[in-house]
Every structure is written in C-alpha cells, then in structure tokens.
Design a protein around this motif. Structure first.
Motif, PDB file in Angstrom:
ATOM      1  N   ALA A 163      61.573  58.443  42.942  1.00  0.00           N
ATOM      2  CA  ALA A 163      60.405  57.578  42.810  1.00  0.00           C
ATOM      3  C   ALA A 163      59.113  58.360  42.625  1.00  0.00           C
ATOM      4  CB  ALA A 163      60.297  56.670  44.028  1.00  0.00           C
ATOM      5  N   LEU A 164      59.187  59.685  42.614  1.00  0.00           N
ATOM      6  CA  LEU A 164      57.974  60.513  42.530  1.00  0.00           C
ATOM      7  C   LEU A 164      57.088  60.215  41.313  1.00  0.00           C
ATOM      8  CD1 LEU A 164      56.590  62.829  44.083  1.00  0.00           C
ATOM      9  CD2 LEU A 164      57.861  64.418  42.650  1.00  0.00           C
ATOM     10  N   PRO A 165      57.540  60.139  40.076  1.00  0.00           N
ATOM     11  CA  PRO A 165      58.927  60.163  39.595  1.00  0.00           C
ATOM     12  C   PRO A 165      59.418  61.595  39.394  1.00  0.00           C
ATOM     13  CG  PRO A 165      57.465  59.768  37.762  1.00  0.00           C
ATOM     14  CD  PRO A 165      56.573  59.861  38.980  1.00  0.00           C
ATOM     15  N   ALA A 166      60.740  61.736  39.433  1.00  0.00           N
ATOM     16  CA  ALA A 166      61.343  63.052  39.255  1.00  0.00           C
ATOM     17  C   ALA A 166      62.794  62.903  38.836  1.00  0.00           C
ATOM     18  CB  ALA A 166      61.264  63.850  40.553  1.00  0.00           C
ATOM     19  N   GLU A 167      63.276  63.940  38.160  1.00  0.00           N
ATOM     20  CA  GLU A 167      64.703  64.080  37.891  1.00  0.00           C
ATOM     21  C   GLU A 167      65.276  64.878  39.056  1.00  0.00           C
ATOM     22  OE1 GLU A 167      67.685  66.252  34.650  1.00  0.00           O
ATOM     23  OE2 GLU A 167      65.527  66.117  34.274  1.00  0.00           O
TER      24      GLU A 167
END
Length: 240
Positions: free
Chosen positions: A23-27
């Motif tokens: 949700a950071l968003p990040a992979e």
C-alpha cells in the motif's frame, strides 16, 4: 514505485506485512529464509530490506552482516515478536535502522518504511508505533481479542477474518512441531516456533494463546508451561 524485500517465515505475519507494504505503494518480493533472502538481495536492487529477526536457518542480524560485508548499503528494518527494550536495542546495534515489534499497525509499519526511504515530495511523516499494554496472565485473557486484531490490521474486519483463517490453518503443524521439539529436549526449536507463533497471535487477536506462548518461550523445559500452552492452542483452534 519502490521495491522492497520482505523476509518473513510466518504465513500470517507475512500475509499482513506484504499487503501493508504494498500500500506504500511498492512492489514487494518475499523470502522465508536467510538463504532465500540472500539470493534475492544479491541479484535485485531494493529500496529497503524488511527482515525478520529470527528465521529457520539463521538470524536477521547475521543476514544483514553478511550483506553489509559485501558492501551493500540498502537500509534495513528488523521486525520481531519480541517487545523487550534490550532485544530491540540489540537489533539496532546490529545495524538495523529501525526495529519494530509485531504485531504492528499498518500505519506504523508504513511509517517505519518511509523513514528509511529517500525523502520525496508528498511522503507523509512516520507515525510512531504504540506498544500493546503489558499482557495479563494467560488464564485471565480471552481466547480472542477482536479489538487488538482490528487495531493491528487497520480496522478492516475482512482482513481479520482472512488472517485468522490462515492462522488457524497453521496451528496443527505448529502444535506438532513444538510438541516434538519439546519431547526431544530441543529448546532452540521450541523457541523458534514460539517466536513465529507470537507474532501471528498478535495480528489475529489470539490473546490467550499468545500469552501461553510467551510463558513457554521463557521456560521451554517446563512441563507445566508446555501443557498449558498445548491446552490453550487446542481451545483456540476449537473456538475458531
């Protein structure tokens, strides 16, 4: 988008931390052991490593030291079921920028990650993590504490249900491993499984089981503590 490496062997904790990190968003790439994490960290570029302090094949501190010895400077966060100040301080002394106790609320987890990432416009400031109150004796605690679980997962009851199903599905295997290790006198193995279980208990609100696990973690050779733990695990599983 940031790319993170999450190192966590407990399925319940891993599921929550992965979703929260994304949700950071990040992979978010996943590893469940020291060797799997090392293999990923040495071939991929990450913005942060999120490393469990205790893994089946070693410690998070040893993994970090190995990576640092090769000149890798990626910022690292340690996450652990331990809540004692001396253990968190020890992790920071090993080179982790931040040491986080599990369970941790999603906002506090994201705040910790943001603190180690390069500052960019629009990045929110980190929010401090508030420890849970000191535990009561296991016999006085409820089997399930819905308020604790909801607080850990950001108030979404659907997340609680999903994590609880995953948690319950792991209990049979956890029980068998701990009982076998205790029978063999392998206190290290007992403590290893209890460490993973305690984090999962926090995320799903299995309060009485978490307390029983804490007692057995302190006294892994105690037949009384083992019996109380196994009885509590069975009651928790039956009540789900």
């Amino acid at each position: 988008m940031n790319r993170l490496l999450l190192v966590e062997d407990d399925p319940t904790s891993r599921s929550f931390l992965q979703a929260a990190s994304a949700a950071l968003p990040a992979e978010v790439d996943i590893a469940d052991s020291v060797e799997a994490a090392y293999a990923l960290a040495t071939v991929n570029a990450y913005d942060a490593w999120l490393i469990d302090a205790n893994l089946p094949d070693g410690t998070g501190g040893a993994l970090l030291a190995r990576l640092r010895a090769e000149g890798r400077t990626t910022p690292a966060i340690a996450h652990t079921a331990a809540r004692e100040r001396r253990e968190l301080d020890a992790l920071r002394a090993e080179g982790f920028a931040i040491a986080v106790s599990k369970p941790v609320a999603a906002d506090a987890w994201l705040g910790a990650i943001r603190r180690v990432l390069v500052r960019r416009p629009g990045t929110r400031p980190a929010q401090p993590s508030t420890p849970l109150p000191d535990a009561r004796r296991s016999g006085e605690a409820p089997l399930w504490n819905g308020e604790t679980a909801l607080a850990a997962v950001g108030g979404d009851s659907r997340n609680v249900r999903g994590l609880r199903e995953l948690f319950i599905g792991e209990l049979d295997g956890t029980r068998a491993r701990i009982a076998a290790a205790a029978a063999a006198g392998d206190e290290t193995a007992v403590r290893g499984d209890l460490h993973r279980l305690r984090a999962g208990c926090g995320f799903v609100g299995a309060e009485r089981l978490g307390l029983a696990a804490r007692v057995l973690h302190v006294e892994p050779a105690s037949a009384t503590a083992l019996r109380a733990f196994l009885e509590t695990l069975d009651a928790t599983r039956a009540s789900a």
